[in-house]
Design a protein around this motif. Structure first.
Motif, PDB file in Angstrom:
ATOM      1  N   THR A   1     -37.921  21.646 -75.219  1.00 25.04           N
ATOM      2  CA  THR A   1     -37.456  20.441 -76.095  1.00 25.04           C
ATOM      3  C   THR A   1     -36.695  20.566 -77.204  1.00 25.04           C
ATOM      4  O   THR A   1     -35.891  19.750 -77.765  1.00 25.04           O
ATOM      5  N   ASP A   2     -36.433  22.077 -77.671  1.00 25.41           N
ATOM      6  CA  ASP A   2     -35.514  22.523 -78.567  1.00 25.41           C
ATOM      7  C   ASP A   2     -33.880  22.479 -77.953  1.00 25.41           C
ATOM      8  O   ASP A   2     -33.031  22.397 -78.502  1.00 25.41           O
ATOM      9  N   LEU A   3     -34.004  22.548 -76.672  1.00 24.92           N
ATOM     10  CA  LEU A   3     -32.498  22.728 -76.019  1.00 24.92           C
ATOM     11  C   LEU A   3     -32.031  21.392 -75.300  1.00 24.92           C
ATOM     12  O   LEU A   3     -31.166  21.322 -74.529  1.00 24.92           O
ATOM     13  N   ILE A   4     -32.950  20.203 -75.310  1.00 24.44           N
ATOM     14  CA  ILE A   4     -32.412  19.079 -74.752  1.00 24.44           C
ATOM     15  C   ILE A   4     -31.281  18.336 -75.722  1.00 24.44           C
ATOM     16  O   ILE A   4     -31.137  18.809 -76.953  1.00 24.44           O
ATOM     17  N   SER A   5     -30.618  17.416 -75.115  1.00 24.60           N
ATOM     18  CA  SER A   5     -29.562  16.575 -75.759  1.00 24.60           C
ATOM     19  C   SER A   5     -30.067  16.060 -76.966  1.00 24.60           C
ATOM     20  O   SER A   5     -31.352  15.513 -77.044  1.00 24.60           O
ATOM     21  N   ASP A   6     -29.246  15.440 -78.116  1.00 27.56           N
ATOM     22  CA  ASP A   6     -29.719  14.733 -79.076  1.00 27.56           C
ATOM     23  C   ASP A   6     -30.403  13.625 -78.694  1.00 27.56           C
ATOM     24  O   ASP A   6     -31.312  12.998 -79.609  1.00 27.56           O
ATOM     25  N   GLU A   7     -29.622  12.860 -77.746  1.00 22.62           N
ATOM     26  CA  GLU A   7     -30.121  11.574 -77.360  1.00 22.62           C
ATOM     27  C   GLU A   7     -31.518  11.678 -76.880  1.00 22.62           C
ATOM     28  O   GLU A   7     -32.525  10.833 -77.179  1.00 22.62           O
ATOM     29  N   LEU A   8     -31.897  12.799 -76.218  1.00 21.34           N
ATOM     30  CA  LEU A   8     -33.107  12.942 -75.586  1.00 21.34           C
ATOM     31  C   LEU A   8     -34.208  13.419 -76.682  1.00 21.34           C
ATOM     32  O   LEU A   8     -35.295  12.882 -76.606  1.00 21.34           O
ATOM     33  N   LYS A   9     -33.774  13.939 -77.840  1.00 21.39           N
ATOM     34  CA  LYS A   9     -34.511  14.401 -78.814  1.00 21.39           C
ATOM     35  C   LYS A   9     -34.987  13.280 -79.630  1.00 21.39           C
ATOM     36  O   LYS A   9     -36.135  12.967 -79.834  1.00 21.39           O
ATOM     37  N   LYS A  10     -34.188  12.280 -79.429  1.00 20.29           N
ATOM     38  CA  LYS A  10     -34.483  10.934 -80.315  1.00 20.29           C
ATOM     39  C   LYS A  10     -35.437  10.256 -79.436  1.00 20.29           C
ATOM     40  O   LYS A  10     -36.384   9.778 -79.881  1.00 20.29           O
ATOM     41  N   LYS A  11     -35.324  10.032 -78.080  1.00 21.82           N
ATOM     42  CA  LYS A  11     -36.198   9.378 -77.096  1.00 21.82           C
ATOM     43  C   LYS A  11     -37.592   9.901 -77.199  1.00 21.82           C
ATOM     44  O   LYS A  11     -38.492   9.133 -77.006  1.00 21.82           O
ATOM     45  N   PHE A  12     -37.424  11.345 -77.342  1.00 24.34           N
ATOM     46  CA  PHE A  12     -38.909  11.968 -77.187  1.00 24.34           C
ATOM     47  C   PHE A  12     -39.604  12.160 -78.495  1.00 24.34           C
ATOM     48  O   PHE A  12     -40.584  12.819 -78.466  1.00 24.34           O
ATOM     49  N   LYS A  13     -39.110  11.747 -79.796  1.00 20.22           N
ATOM     50  CA  LYS A  13     -39.575  11.924 -80.887  1.00 20.22           C
ATOM     51  C   LYS A  13     -41.161  11.300 -80.956  1.00 20.22           C
ATOM     52  O   LYS A  13     -42.039  11.942 -81.380  1.00 20.22           O
ATOM     53  N   LYS A  14     -41.248  10.187 -80.225  1.00 17.00           N
ATOM     54  CA  LYS A  14     -42.376   9.368 -80.409  1.00 17.00           C
ATOM     55  C   LYS A  14     -43.450  10.049 -79.505  1.00 17.00           C
ATOM     56  O   LYS A  14     -44.501  10.535 -79.906  1.00 17.00           O
ATOM     57  N   PRO A  15     -43.349  10.417 -78.464  1.00 17.21           N
ATOM     58  CA  PRO A  15     -43.904  10.985 -77.301  1.00 17.21           C
ATOM     59  C   PRO A  15     -44.544  12.463 -78.093  1.00 17.21           C
ATOM     60  O   PRO A  15     -45.684  12.612 -77.717  1.00 17.21           O
ATOM     61  N   LEU A  16     -43.509  13.050 -78.553  1.00 17.69           N
ATOM     62  CA  LEU A  16     -43.873  14.586 -78.942  1.00 17.69           C
ATOM     63  C   LEU A  16     -44.944  14.286 -80.052  1.00 17.69           C
ATOM     64  O   LEU A  16     -45.847  15.191 -80.229  1.00 17.69           O
ATOM     65  N   ASN A  17     -44.577  13.475 -81.050  1.00 22.51           N
ATOM     66  CA  ASN A  17     -45.573  13.029 -82.066  1.00 22.51           C
ATOM     67  C   ASN A  17     -47.066  12.844 -81.615  1.00 22.51           C
ATOM     68  O   ASN A  17     -47.935  13.156 -82.252  1.00 22.51           O
ATOM     69  N   ASN A  18     -46.885  12.028 -80.517  1.00 21.94           N
ATOM     70  CA  ASN A  18     -48.333  11.581 -79.938  1.00 21.94           C
ATOM     71  C   ASN A  18     -48.923  12.827 -79.547  1.00 21.94           C
ATOM     72  O   ASN A  18     -50.275  12.719 -79.801  1.00 21.94           O
ATOM     73  N   ILE A  19     -48.382  13.756 -78.784  1.00 21.80           N
ATOM     74  CA  ILE A  19     -48.858  15.072 -78.405  1.00 21.80           C
ATOM     75  C   ILE A  19     -49.402  15.931 -79.569  1.00 21.80           C
ATOM     76  O   ILE A  19     -50.765  16.266 -79.611  1.00 21.80           O
ATOM     77  N   LYS A  20     -48.721  15.892 -80.724  1.00 18.13           N
ATOM     78  CA  LYS A  20     -49.121  16.777 -81.874  1.00 18.13           C
ATOM     79  C   LYS A  20     -50.036  15.994 -82.573  1.00 18.13           C
ATOM     80  O   LYS A  20     -51.120  16.830 -83.038  1.00 18.13           O
ATOM     81  N   ARG A  21     -50.394  14.771 -82.551  1.00 17.90           N
ATOM     82  CA  ARG A  21     -51.456  13.980 -82.977  1.00 17.90           C
ATOM     83  C   ARG A  21     -52.568  14.072 -82.110  1.00 17.90           C
ATOM     84  O   ARG A  21     -53.726  13.332 -82.243  1.00 17.90           O
ATOM     85  N   ARG A  22     -52.254  14.536 -80.782  1.00 14.13           N
ATOM     86  CA  ARG A  22     -53.578  14.497 -79.803  1.00 14.13           C
ATOM     87  C   ARG A  22     -53.895  13.164 -79.274  1.00 14.13           C
ATOM     88  O   ARG A  22     -54.936  12.602 -78.951  1.00 14.13           O
ATOM     89  N   LYS A  23     -52.639  12.157 -79.231  1.00 13.13           N
ATOM     90  CA  LYS A  23     -52.973  10.746 -78.986  1.00 13.13           C
ATOM     91  C   LYS A  23     -52.618  10.623 -77.670  1.00 13.13           C
ATOM     92  O   LYS A  23     -52.404   9.401 -77.138  1.00 13.13           O
TER      93      LYS A  23
END
Ligand code: ZN
Length: 187
Positions: A149-171
């Protein structure tokens, strides 16, 4: 053999530069055996030691279940170093057992030359391309603290912000044992 909990996006060990293996002992072999079981249980095609909480430069690759790759034997790679990367790159969609339900295109060199040690601590040098080269590069990155996820496009990084946060918060729910279990301890 036992299943090991898989570390998740947000766990500190996934951002660490992983230590070299100095000797192969019973513990190392047990770790590798357990990692194979853990990877197959989660239907993964690659797994790096930090993904099971171990600070050891080891990763597994097994693409033999993928169409057209049946001849590729499962490998345990110890102390790897990529010594050559092709100029030619290729875009392939990647996922990661530590980042469930997130997939995205990543551009990487098409072929690489890798030196590593096997479970007898014997040295090897291989040139690989195709899916094998891709999985090896993804797992190799895990040992440097880099996630796809460090290597994906800026557009995808934006798109995955929420799902990644959810994993971080174990949601999110996980289909295999993960580091969310209360008795989880780093190896
Ligand atoms: Zn991964």
């Amino acid at each position: 053999m036992s299943l090991l909990p898989i570390t998740l996006y947000g766990d500190k060990i996934l951002r660490k530069k992983i230590s070299k293996v100095k000797e192969i002992n019973f513990e190392t072999i047990k770790l590798i055996t357990d990692m194979f079981e853990t990877m197959h249980n989660a239907y993964g095609i690659g797994l790096a030691a930090p993904q099971v909480g171990a600070d050891k430069a080891i990763f597994l690759v097994d693409i033999s279940k993928m169409e057209g790759e049946e001849d590729k034997k499962p490998m345990a790679i110890i102390n790897p170093k990529i010594i050559k990367r092709s100029d030619e790159t290729i875009t392939i969609e990647e996922g990661c057992l530590s980042i469930p339900d997130v997939r995205g295109d990543v551009v990487r060199p098409k072929s690489i030359t890798l030196v590593y040690q096997d479970t007898d601590f014997k040295k090897h040098r291989i040139k690989v391309d195709g899916l094998l080269a891709r999985v090896i590069q993804h797992e190799y990155d895990h040992l440097q603290g880099i996630l796809f996820t460090d290597l994906i496009s800026d557009e995808l990084k934006k798109k995955f912000k929420k799902p990644l946060n959810n994993i971080k918060r174990r949601k999110v729910e996980f289909e295999y044992p993960t580091s969310t279990s209360v008795d989880y301890q780093l190896i």
